[in-house]
Design an enzyme around this catalytic site. Structure first.
Site, PDB file in Angstrom:
ATOM      1  CB  SER A 155      -8.191   3.409   2.514  1.00  0.00           C
ATOM      2  OG  SER A 155      -7.557   3.039   3.715  1.00  0.00           O
ATOM      3  CB  SER A 184      -8.779   0.634   5.654  1.00  0.00           C
ATOM      4  OG  SER A 184      -9.307   1.522   5.557  1.00  0.00           O
ATOM      5  CE  LYS A 238      -3.960   1.970   2.416  1.00  0.00           C
ATOM      6  NZ  LYS A 238      -4.978   1.798   3.587  1.00  0.00           N
TER       7      LYS A 238
END
Length: 573
Positions: free
Chosen positions: A251, A275, A176
């Site tokens: 996210s 997330s 990420k």
């Protein structure tokens, strides 16, 4: 009990924007006033709750903060930064056909360690999949072709020299884009970090590399991890490999999509309110949020420090267990790190659930779509057939989790993001003086969702509202921890849906922040309590899209959680 605060006004929002050093237009002022009013109205149940005598909780688990010794690290010089910069025009390449990983991380590492396969061959295949497929999905912000091939060659050299590269030898992984990577852009999918390249690796990145894993790229995300759909990225949305017209969740949507599309068998994300678990469920993969402090946050760009936790996405429960074993364990660089070694997880996957007491959380099930509840019922039947004793259980304060979360997380974010001012990082927009430069830089660098949360958090922390909002939410957090502790006195594990619905269409909730926030209703309580939870794909909804079942455990209960996850995986349709 704190008094009920009045409704936020346009002047309040203008004042909060000034406090947060954000220049906002008249249109933004009108929109934020309406949206913040709706969010705070939803949080009124927290403000009205009687918490007399309940102490606030700032951190979910007891901390033993220890100042580490300063260790000098050589920074990057200009030539090194330029040499390691991405060469692609936009840093992306990209899959018309989604699919699960063909070979597991465990099998890949085994074949590379024995010399049966070369790491370079494995990584070249992964890069080719990204090249042919990511244009349709936008899972990646930056594909590290040269770096990945060089790392793979190093793994092959170690094998040839008789050195074991580690348990993830040659396994392609994705990160990420809020995890620091030395010399490689870390953007948090925000314009405000334009051009910033960290001079160090996050602890989890270093541990992956030490285990022989090969980083192939940085994945798209909601800006600064604020969102539930990966639509709040400065670089555009990510699409769900199961249906490109749908969101992948957020996210950490880019990491979830990268695993679901078969680009990589393992990816890392961060989970502040769901997330990792929510996008994993919507994309049909495994996602794990560990106990707070089990995995070091050093090198994770902070959103809400008492809630953030790093964890893995994987195509299988075994791969998730293997990845978590690698990244977990004490780290002196993180003062909130638990002073314990990484747990043994792969070894317990076959232990089953015979005799375990499992509770189905009523508050996390009510309100979910019928097809999601039907898959949960089937999962419960699978656990019972494997010998678990299952019953419904109540965690009353979990019903207030979403409201408490959307006061605590923005408050911490407003503090953490104050550092982005045009002086120390990335973007700078010149102004007539320093204050003007601050306001213009933050207005240009942050997107609407980040601005909204900064202002919400600033308001919740401001004089006259602190106790009614932030202080009250911390007391509700205490109640949530107490109620979970009570449930775990009679149960070894809890289960629930991971999300109330399957993946929704792109754009369906983009203009309604409160509707978007409700996507996290099943996941935020575990973050507030600091306890582990993971999602396992379990069949599909009536629309043919994946449904995830969430397994929750008490703090440091990852081993028993993974045992149940392995059983669910075996019984999944």
């Amino acid at each position: 009990m704190p008094g009920m605060p009045r409704r936020i006004s346009r002047d309040d929002v203008a004042h909060v924007a000034w406090l947060a050093r954000l220049d906002v237009t008249d249109d933004e002022l009108e929109r934020f006033t309406e949206q913040l009013g709706a969010i705070l109205e939803h949080a009124a149940d927290v403000a009205a709750l009687d918490t007399s005598g309940v102490p606030p909780t700032a951190h979910p688990l007891p901390l033993a903060n220890v100042l580490r010794d300063d260790v000098p690290h050589e920074s990057l010089d200009r030539d090194e930064v330029l040499a390691e910069a991405p060469t692609a025009e936009d840093g992306r390449s990209c899959s018309p056909h989604p699919g699960r990983g063909r070979v597991s991380a465990a099998a890949t590492a085994s074949s590379v360690r024995t010399g049966e396969r070369r790491a370079r061959e494995v990584v070249e295949e992964a890069l080719a999949l990204v090249e042919s497929g990511d244009g349709a999905l936008h899972a990646f912000n930056n594909v590290l072709i040269e770096e990945a091939l060089a790392a793979a060659d190093e793994v092959d050299r170690q094998v040839a020299a008789g050195v074991d590269p580690g348990p993830l030898a040659g396994v392609p992984v994705a990160l990420k884009d809020n995890l620091c990577t030395r010399g490689v852009a870390t953007t948090c999918s925000s314009r405000i970090l334009d051009g910033w390249r960290p001079p160090y690796d996050a602890t989890v990145v270093a541990r992956l590399r030490d285990a022989g894993a090969v980083v192939v790229g940085k994945t798209n995300m909601d800006e600064f991890a604020m969102g539930s759909s990966t639509e709040n990225s400065a670089f555009g949305p990510t699409r769900n490999p199961c249906d490109p017209s749908r969101v992948p969740g957020g996210s950490s949507g880019g990491s979830a999509a990268a695993v679901a599309a078969g680009f990589v068998p393992v990816a890392l994300g961060s989970d502040t309110g769901g997330s990792i678990r929510q996008p994993a469920a919507l994309c049909g993969v495994v996602g794990v949020k560990p106990t707070y402090g089990l995995v070091s946050r050093y090198g994770l760009v902070a959103f809400a420090s008492s809630l953030d936790q790093i964890g893995p996405f994987a195509a299988t429960v075994e791969d998730a267990a293997l990845a978590l074993e690698v990244i977990a364990g004490h780290d002196p660089c993180d003062s909130t790190s638990i002073a314990e070694p990484a747990p043994s997880l792969v070894a317990v996957l076959g232990d089953g659930v015979e005799g375990l007491r499992v509770g189905v959380v009523r508050e996390l099930t009510d309100g979910c779509d019928a097809d999601v509840r039907a898959r949960l019922a089937e999962a419960v039947a699978g656990l019972e057939s494997a010998g678990a004793k299952v019953e419904e259980v109540s965690v009353p304060a979990a019903a207030y989790g979403l409201s408490a979360y959307y006061l605590i997380a923005p408050a911490e974010a407003s503090s953490n993001l104050a550092r982005y001012d045009g002086v120390r990082y990335g973007l700078r927009v010149q102004g007539t003086d320093v204050a003007a430069m601050y306001g213009r830089t933050r207005a240009a660098g942050f997107g609407p969702e980040v601005k909204r949360r900064i202002m919400l958090g600033t308001y919740a922390l401001s004089a006259g509202y602190y106790d009614a909002y932030y202080g009250q939410a911390q007391r509700v957090r205490t109640l949530i921890i107490r109620d979970f502790d009570a449930a775990y006195r009679d149960h070894d594990l809890l289960v629930s849906p991971t999300t109330p619905t399957t993946a929704f269409p792109i754009g369906a909730k983009a203009d309604d922040p409160l509707a978007m926030y409700l996507s996290d209703v099943c996941t935020v309580p575990s973050n507030l309590a600091g306890q582990p939870a993971m999602t396992v794909p379990f069949g599909r909804g009536d629309d043919g899209l994946p449904v995830g079942v969430q397994v929750l455990a008490p703090a440091r209960g990852e081993a028993v959680m993974f045992r149940a996850a392995a059983v669910l995986e075996a019984h999944a349709p």
